[in-house]
Design an enzyme around this catalytic site. Structure first.
Site, PDB file in Angstrom:
ATOM      1  N   ASP A  62       3.917  -2.997   9.562  1.00  0.00           N
ATOM      2  CA  ASP A  62       3.557  -4.077   8.640  1.00  0.00           C
ATOM      3  C   ASP A  62       2.293  -4.795   9.134  1.00  0.00           C
ATOM      4  OD1 ASP A  62       3.769  -5.739   6.471  1.00  0.00           O
ATOM      5  OD2 ASP A  62       5.368  -6.976   7.305  1.00  0.00           O
ATOM      6  N   GLY A  63       1.532  -5.315   8.185  1.00  0.00           N
ATOM      7  CA  GLY A  63       0.390  -6.169   8.540  1.00  0.00           C
ATOM      8  C   GLY A  63      -0.973  -5.581   8.218  1.00  0.00           C
ATOM      9  N   GLY A  83      -2.462  -5.274   5.323  1.00  0.00           N
ATOM     10  CA  GLY A  83      -3.157  -6.093   4.334  1.00  0.00           C
ATOM     11  C   GLY A  83      -3.781  -7.320   4.980  1.00  0.00           C
ATOM     12  N   TRP A 130      -4.495  -7.770   8.093  1.00  0.00           N
ATOM     13  CA  TRP A 130      -5.524  -7.340   9.045  1.00  0.00           C
ATOM     14  C   TRP A 130      -6.860  -7.175   8.315  1.00  0.00           C
ATOM     15  CZ3 TRP A 130      -8.753  -3.126   9.810  1.00  0.00           C
ATOM     16  CH2 TRP A 130      -9.246  -2.920  11.107  1.00  0.00           C
ATOM     17  N   ARG A 159      -7.575  -4.512   0.995  1.00  0.00           N
ATOM     18  CA  ARG A 159      -6.339  -4.137   1.694  1.00  0.00           C
ATOM     19  C   ARG A 159      -6.339  -2.672   2.145  1.00  0.00           C
ATOM     20  NH1 ARG A 159      -2.038  -7.326   1.233  1.00  0.00           N
ATOM     21  NH2 ARG A 159      -0.652  -5.544   1.206  1.00  0.00           N
ATOM     22  N   HIS A 210      -5.094  -0.253   5.486  1.00  0.00           N
ATOM     23  CA  HIS A 210      -4.220   0.922   5.491  1.00  0.00           C
ATOM     24  C   HIS A 210      -4.891   2.098   6.225  1.00  0.00           C
ATOM     25  CE1 HIS A 210      -1.379  -1.177   3.095  1.00  0.00           C
ATOM     26  NE2 HIS A 210      -2.090  -1.167   1.979  1.00  0.00           N
ATOM     27  N   ASN A 242       7.387  -0.675  -2.912  1.00  0.00           N
ATOM     28  CA  ASN A 242       5.913  -0.745  -2.838  1.00  0.00           C
ATOM     29  C   ASN A 242       5.205  -0.359  -4.141  1.00  0.00           C
ATOM     30  OD1 ASN A 242       5.706   0.201   0.684  1.00  0.00           O
ATOM     31  ND2 ASN A 242       5.655  -1.825  -0.259  1.00  0.00           N
ATOM     32  N   TRP A 243       5.934   0.254  -5.083  1.00  0.00           N
ATOM     33  CA  TRP A 243       5.331   0.569  -6.387  1.00  0.00           C
ATOM     34  C   TRP A 243       4.928  -0.688  -7.126  1.00  0.00           C
ATOM     35  CZ3 TRP A 243       4.146   5.522  -6.887  1.00  0.00           C
ATOM     36  CH2 TRP A 243       4.936   6.480  -6.246  1.00  0.00           C
ATOM     37  N   ARG A 262       9.366  -3.833  14.194  1.00  0.00           N
ATOM     38  CA  ARG A 262       8.581  -4.260  13.036  1.00  0.00           C
ATOM     39  C   ARG A 262       7.391  -5.067  13.538  1.00  0.00           C
ATOM     40  NH1 ARG A 262      10.229  -6.081   7.126  1.00  0.00           N
ATOM     41  NH2 ARG A 262       8.150  -6.500   6.322  1.00  0.00           N
TER      42      ARG A 262
END
Ligand code: FPP
Length: 241
Positions: A19-20, A22, A24, A32, A36, A67-68, A187
């Site tokens: 996670d993170g 976006g 970052w 975003r 990724h 996530n969709w 996480r």
């Protein structure tokens, strides 16, 4: 790699909620998807670190059933990233002894991506150095529901009866049926939630919530997290004497 990482006491199966990405990217004033892409580079580094750290099974949460709901641009960008990643990394994963598996429902994924996933699974099936499982369109509740449906079908067909339904039998219908349960779930990014990840399998897992954003999570930090796990006492519900 730091010397404090002891392969003897490190967990054999580590699962990671990456996670993170976006945040970052946003911190750098970038879209975003930039985060990724940086996250994908970390996946590469963390997978490579596993053999030295005694991690035999690594399971990563790449895309959830929830996530969709992200923007169409982000979803399409992520799907394109997964395709490119599989094309680019397939050879190296195969040559470095990694056995790759995917969990999650493939029904909503595009045909090209599913073909790449199937090919990589087939190609690396004989590898045994590290078992990398990528959760793609995965949700724990969805997985258990699909398993229950298949189990119900077996009963309907007369191959099982309701008396056969127990935890062991249900486990055999889960996407993860060939994997051991995770010992440790990490996480990143400071959020302390499970977000529908490996709900059934993590019944006795330890959890580590790390503040670092995923694109900043290095192999050295991974080693330190694992080393701290080595010192913990796990009781699996029993009382140690
Ligand atoms: C969560 O961060 C991350 C994701 C939903 C995608 C995970 C994907 C990768 C790490 C890319 C590469 C993966 C593979 C297997 C090639 P977020 O976007 O929710 O971050 P935020 O909470 O800061 O918004």
């Amino acid at each position: 790699m730091p010397k404090d990482a002891d392969a003897k006491t490190n967990p054999a199966h580590v699962a990671i909620i990456m996670d993170g990405n976006g945040r970052w990217a946003q911190k750098r004033g970038r879209p975003r998807l930039f985060g990724h892409h940086a996250g994908a580079r970390r996946v590469r580094e963390i997978v490579k670190a596993c053999p030295d750290l005694g991690v035999k099974y690594l399971t990563i949460f790449a895309f959830s059933t929830e996530n969709w709901k992200r923007t169409q641009t982000e979803v399409a960008g992520l799907m394109s990233l997964f395709r490119k990643y599989l094309e680019r990394e397939a050879q190296e994963l195969f040559e470095s002894g990694v056995c790759v598996r995917f969990i999650g429902d493939r029904i909503r994924l595009d045909d090209k991506l599913v073909t790449l996933m199937d090919d990589l699974e087939l190609r690396t099936a004989g590898n045994d150095l590290v078992h990398l499982t990528v959760a793609l369109n995965y949700g724990g509740r969805d997985e258990v529901t699909r398993a229950a449906k298949r189990l119900a079908y077996e009963i309907e067909q007369g191959r099982l009866t309701h008396d056969d339904v127990d935890a062991e039998t249900l486990s055999k219908f889960l996407d993860t049926h060939v994997l051991p349960d995770p010992d440790l779930v990490i996480r990143t990014s400071g959020e302390a939630r499970i977000s529908n990840f490996l709900l059934w399998q993590s019944a006795y897992a330890e959890y580590e919530f790390i503040d670092t954003l995923w694109p900043d999570f290095t192999a050295d930090e991974f080693a330190k997290v694992l080393a701290s796990f080595g010192g913990r006492e796990r009781r699996f519900g029993a009382v140690l004497t």
